[in-house]
Design a protein around this motif. Structure first.
Motif, mmCIF file in Angstrom:
data_model
loop_
_atom_site.group_PDB
_atom_site.id
_atom_site.type_symbol
_atom_site.label_atom_id
_atom_site.label_comp_id
_atom_site.label_asym_id
_atom_site.label_seq_id
_atom_site.Cartn_x
_atom_site.Cartn_y
_atom_site.Cartn_z
ATOM 1 N N ASP A 1 0.827 -1.201 0.000
ATOM 2 C CA ASP A 1 0.000 0.000 0.000
ATOM 3 C C ASP A 1 0.868 1.260 0.000
ATOM 4 N N GLY A 2 0.581 2.166 -0.926
ATOM 5 C CA GLY A 2 1.326 3.409 -1.035
ATOM 6 C C GLY A 2 2.581 3.317 -1.870
ATOM 7 N N LEU A 3 2.973 2.109 -2.285
ATOM 8 C CA LEU A 3 4.204 1.931 -3.053
ATOM 9 C C LEU A 3 3.942 1.619 -4.517
ATOM 10 N N ALA A 4 2.704 1.338 -4.852
ATOM 11 C CA ALA A 4 2.308 1.108 -6.246
ATOM 12 C C ALA A 4 0.848 1.535 -6.380
ATOM 13 N N PRO A 5 0.478 2.089 -7.521
ATOM 14 C CA PRO A 5 -0.911 2.550 -7.650
ATOM 15 C C PRO A 5 -1.923 1.425 -7.711
ATOM 16 N N LEU A 6 -1.498 0.216 -8.104
ATOM 17 C CA LEU A 6 -2.438 -0.883 -8.300
ATOM 18 C C LEU A 6 -1.838 -2.172 -7.765
ATOM 19 N N ALA A 7 -2.626 -2.922 -6.987
ATOM 20 C CA ALA A 7 -2.199 -4.212 -6.437
ATOM 21 C C ALA A 7 -3.236 -5.258 -6.814
ATOM 22 N N LEU A 8 -2.789 -6.419 -7.313
ATOM 23 C CA LEU A 8 -3.678 -7.488 -7.763
ATOM 24 C C LEU A 8 -3.418 -8.752 -6.961
ATOM 25 N N ALA A 9 -4.506 -9.478 -6.655
ATOM 26 C CA ALA A 9 -4.400 -10.715 -5.888
ATOM 27 C C ALA A 9 -5.568 -11.621 -6.256
ATOM 28 N N GLY A 10 -5.612 -12.790 -5.644
ATOM 29 C CA GLY A 10 -6.687 -13.759 -5.857
ATOM 30 C C GLY A 10 -7.008 -14.474 -4.556
ATOM 31 N N HIS A 11 -7.006 -15.799 -4.593
ATOM 32 C CA HIS A 11 -7.066 -16.669 -3.427
ATOM 33 C C HIS A 11 -8.462 -16.852 -2.832
ATOM 34 N N VAL A 12 -9.281 -15.816 -2.708
ATOM 35 C CA VAL A 12 -10.542 -15.924 -1.977
ATOM 36 C C VAL A 12 -11.704 -16.349 -2.873
ATOM 37 N N HIS A 13 -11.492 -16.490 -4.172
ATOM 38 C CA HIS A 13 -12.484 -16.986 -5.131
ATOM 39 C C HIS A 13 -13.704 -16.078 -5.272
ATOM 40 N N HIS A 14 -13.572 -14.816 -4.974
ATOM 41 C CA HIS A 14 -14.603 -13.843 -5.288
ATOM 42 C C HIS A 14 -13.937 -12.473 -5.386
ATOM 43 N N ARG A 15 -14.632 -11.546 -6.032
ATOM 44 C CA ARG A 15 -14.034 -10.239 -6.277
ATOM 45 C C ARG A 15 -14.123 -9.354 -5.044
ATOM 46 N N GLU A 16 -13.076 -8.569 -4.845
ATOM 47 C CA GLU A 16 -13.070 -7.495 -3.860
ATOM 48 C C GLU A 16 -12.325 -6.320 -4.475
ATOM 49 N N ASN A 17 -12.835 -5.127 -4.272
ATOM 50 C CA ASN A 17 -12.211 -3.926 -4.818
ATOM 51 C C ASN A 17 -12.140 -2.894 -3.708
ATOM 52 N N THR A 18 -10.937 -2.581 -3.274
ATOM 53 C CA THR A 18 -10.747 -1.722 -2.109
ATOM 54 C C THR A 18 -9.679 -0.684 -2.392
ATOM 55 N N LEU A 19 -9.932 0.533 -1.949
ATOM 56 C CA LEU A 19 -8.911 1.572 -1.996
ATOM 57 C C LEU A 19 -8.242 1.615 -0.624
ATOM 58 N N LEU A 20 -6.967 1.217 -0.552
ATOM 59 C CA LEU A 20 -6.254 1.105 0.713
ATOM 60 C C LEU A 20 -5.935 2.493 1.274
ATOM 61 N N PRO A 21 -5.623 2.584 2.573
ATOM 62 C CA PRO A 21 -5.454 3.897 3.223
ATOM 63 C C PRO A 21 -4.439 4.802 2.552
ATOM 64 N N ARG A 22 -3.354 4.245 1.998
ATOM 65 C CA ARG A 22 -2.314 5.089 1.399
ATOM 66 C C ARG A 22 -2.506 5.286 -0.108
ATOM 67 N N GLY A 23 -3.672 4.903 -0.637
ATOM 68 C CA GLY A 23 -3.992 5.230 -2.026
ATOM 69 C C GLY A 23 -3.859 4.105 -3.025
ATOM 70 N N THR A 24 -3.333 2.965 -2.657
ATOM 71 C CA THR A 24 -3.224 1.850 -3.591
ATOM 72 C C THR A 24 -4.588 1.178 -3.753
ATOM 73 N N ARG A 25 -4.963 0.917 -4.972
ATOM 74 C CA ARG A 25 -6.210 0.194 -5.223
ATOM 75 C C ARG A 25 -5.918 -1.303 -5.243
ATOM 76 N N LEU A 26 -6.568 -2.052 -4.359
ATOM 77 C CA LEU A 26 -6.419 -3.499 -4.276
ATOM 78 C C LEU A 26 -7.585 -4.151 -5.006
ATOM 79 N N MET A 27 -7.281 -4.921 -6.056
ATOM 80 C CA MET A 27 -8.293 -5.629 -6.822
ATOM 81 C C MET A 27 -8.053 -7.123 -6.680
ATOM 82 N N VAL A 28 -8.994 -7.795 -6.021
ATOM 83 C CA VAL A 28 -8.920 -9.244 -5.804
ATOM 84 C C VAL A 28 -9.849 -9.905 -6.818
ATOM 85 N N GLU A 29 -9.308 -10.828 -7.605
ATOM 86 C CA GLU A 29 -10.090 -11.475 -8.654
ATOM 87 C C GLU A 29 -10.676 -12.795 -8.165
ATOM 88 N N GLY A 30 -11.833 -13.162 -8.744
ATOM 89 C CA GLY A 30 -12.434 -14.454 -8.460
ATOM 90 C C GLY A 30 -11.713 -15.568 -9.202
#
Length: 563
Positions: free
Chosen positions: A434-463
């Motif tokens: 968070d705060g070190l890259a504008p966009l962070a991508l992940a998976g693992h939870v098998h459903h989508r989540e889209n969150t703007l982290l406190p320091r400005g990084t957008r976390l996009m979790v894919e299904g």
């Protein structure tokens, strides 16, 4: 001998008697007779050769073949450049065109879902039909007046017939214009150019006659699907079942048109994002879990959306065994570079097998790669949960791996080469970026989540792009197949918009595509002041970050979601 010949030839000044002259004339005629006979025989055996104005002999066969070649090339160019017409068919706007083809048939393109091919006829021309859009006005008219569905079939038939006649006339003009123009450019003689145009029209008429003679109306019963439309038979059934249960399909069509009309009404009030040709398109997939159908879906999305780079955030395998490695072979042939990080179901043997393969980039330990103009850093999952003999280390191990990723991102920023996208399989790990890259991508939870982290990084979790894989049969409700297309500005590499693609899982047949814009891209939006808490993200319909004074919501651990 010469003297004898001269002696037999009288001197021109010497006087000759009448008998002598008659005898001399008769002998000349006798000597000339065989030559005339031979000349006549040769004239009957060898036809006279025509010559061009410059004296060059003309060869009829090569000249005819050249004229045919010029005619075919000019007709093809004419069809390609000006041979397409727009035809309204019922509530749809379509484009129709004739194209040269050895096999003939009909191809119907429904972008971005794929193509439908029919063996409708055998002729050197193919009918191409592209469904451009569903007209909201005509669709709304059908919704407001359901009784019109009874006449929809006749309306569509009339529209198609009218469009076919218009296409025939337009195609005739196109082939004549193209062949005449090319003939004039090559021969520089109007007569030859007009001959090329007439021959082109004759060839088109012959092709149309052949298509009419070989027309096969039963071809609609055996269509060939490509792209995402390969699931179409399971969605709409075959043509025979449509005929036998037409009332059911009529109701479903009404419902479909109603929903699409509502979508158009809603879209008219929403912000519109139109990616330009320079936009970088990133396809984000995750958690394939050995589902072979995922490769076909990914390849189709790459083609339909013109993807520049594919990002896979892990769990491509299920047990990480060496026997599963060949499942990864299609990753090199998907039509775009493939960037991969290890998941908790991917062994280090899996990672070693992928490393070095063509068009595949494997990231771990915070390593950075520049792919399709985007700088991407990633870290592999530190846990390998299919190995039941090893106790899972949980979130602390994930945060440690995320810390290594964060250190690498800081190093890149200090070096003046900041990273555009950070990758990890587990959201807990990539949250450390968070705060070190504008966009962070992940998976693992098998459903989508889209969150703007406190320091400005957008976390996009894919299904799960594999619908949970083979384990889906263990669940009461199948998991959907999910993937996302991210649109990045080529200059800033910042996220401009994203499309969420959701397909029905095992045994289901539905498809949804929705477009979302970041809050900063909404019309009239102003950037939040530095240090202020992020506001709700209207594109996701839920808060994009924690409220002031609250700690960020922790990502779920592997123990919360045993995948």
């Amino acid at each position: 001998m010469a003297r004898a010949a001269r002696s037999r030839t009288p001197h021109p000044d010497a006087p000759q008697s009448l008998p002598h002259r008659l005898l001399h004339t008769g002998s000349d005629g006798v000597r000339a007779l065989p030559a005339a006979v031979r000349h006549g025989h040769r004239s009957r055996r060898t036809p006279p050769t025509a010559t061009l104005p410059d004296g060059t002999p003309r060869r009829p066969l090569p000249a005819a073949l050249g004229l045919i070649a010029i005619t075919v090339a000019g007709a093809w160019l004419g069809l390609l450049l000006i041979g397409s017409i727009r035809v309204p068919v019922g509530p749809m706007d379509t484009s129709m065109a004739l194209r040269p083809s050895l096999a003939g048939g009909t191809r119907i393109e429904v972008a971005p879902l794929g193509d439908l091919e029919l063996r409708s006829h055998h002729a050197p021309v193919r009918l191409d039909v592209a469904v451009d859009r569903l007209d909201p006005v005509r669709s709304q008219a059908l919704v407001d007046h359901p009784e019109r569905f009874a006449g929809l079939q006749a309306e569509v038939t009339h529209d198609v017939t009218h469009g076919a006649l218009g296409l025939a006339l337009h195609s005739g003009i196109a082939v004549v214009s193209g062949a005449t123009a090319l003939g004039l450019a090559v021969y520089r003689r109007p007569r030859r150019a007009l001959a090329a145009g007439g021959l082109a029209l004759t060839l088109l008429a012959a092709s149309a006659g052949t298509a009419y003679a070989t027309w096969n109306p039963e071809s609609v019963l055996e269509p060939k699907f490509s792209g995402l439309l390969t699931s179409a038979p399971s969605v709409v059934g075959n043509a025979r079942s449509i005929v036998s249960e037409f009332h059911v399909y009529q109701e479903e069509l009404a419902r479909l048109v109603t929903n699409v009309t509502k979508l158009y009404d809603a879209a008219s009030t929403l912000p519109v994002y139109q990616p330009d040709p320079t936009t970088i398109r990133v396809l984000h997939v995750s958690d394939i879990h050995l589902n072979p159908g995922a490769w076909r879906i990914i390849a189709s999305l790459v083609k339909q959306y013109r993807i520049n780079v594919i990002v896979d955030t892990g769990d491509t395998m299920d047990h990480g065994s060496a026997a599963e490695n060949h499942f990864l072979d299609p990753a090199s042939t998907l039509g775009a570079p493939y960037v991969w990080v290890r998941g908790n179901h991917d062994s280090r043997g899996t990672q070693k097998y992928l490393t070095g393969r063509r068009h595949v980039t494997v990231l771990d330990h915070g390593n950075v790669a520049r792919v399709a103009g985007v700088r991407i850093a990633g870290v592999g999952d530190p846990q390998f949960t299919p190995d039941r003999s090893v106790v899972a280390a949980g979130d602390p191990a994930e945060r440690t791996a995320g810390g290594r990723l964060a250190d690498a991102l800081r190093t890149q920023r200090l070096a003046g080469t900041p990273v555009d996208i950070a990758l990890a399989h587990n959201p807990t790990a990539v949250t450390e970026a968070d705060g070190l890259a504008p966009l962070a991508l992940a998976g693992h939870v098998h459903h989508r989540e889209n969150t703007l982290l406190p320091r400005g990084t957008r976390l996009m979790v894919e299904g799960s792009a594999g619908g949970g894989g083979l384990r889906a049969v263990q669940n009461k409700k199948p998991e959907p197949v999910q993937a996302s297309v991210l649109y990045l500005d080529r200059g800033t590499k910042r996220l401009q918009a994203w499309d969420e693609i959701t397909l029905g899982g095992l045994g289901l047949s539905r498809a949804e595509v929705s477009r979302h814009l970041p809050h900063g891209n909404q019309p009239g939006a102003t950037p939040a002041p530095s240090g202020s808490p992020p506001s709700a993200d209207p594109s996701s319909g839920r808060p994009s970050g924690p409220p002031p004074g609250a700690s960020p919501r922790p990502a779920r651990s592997p123990s919360d979601h045993p995948r």
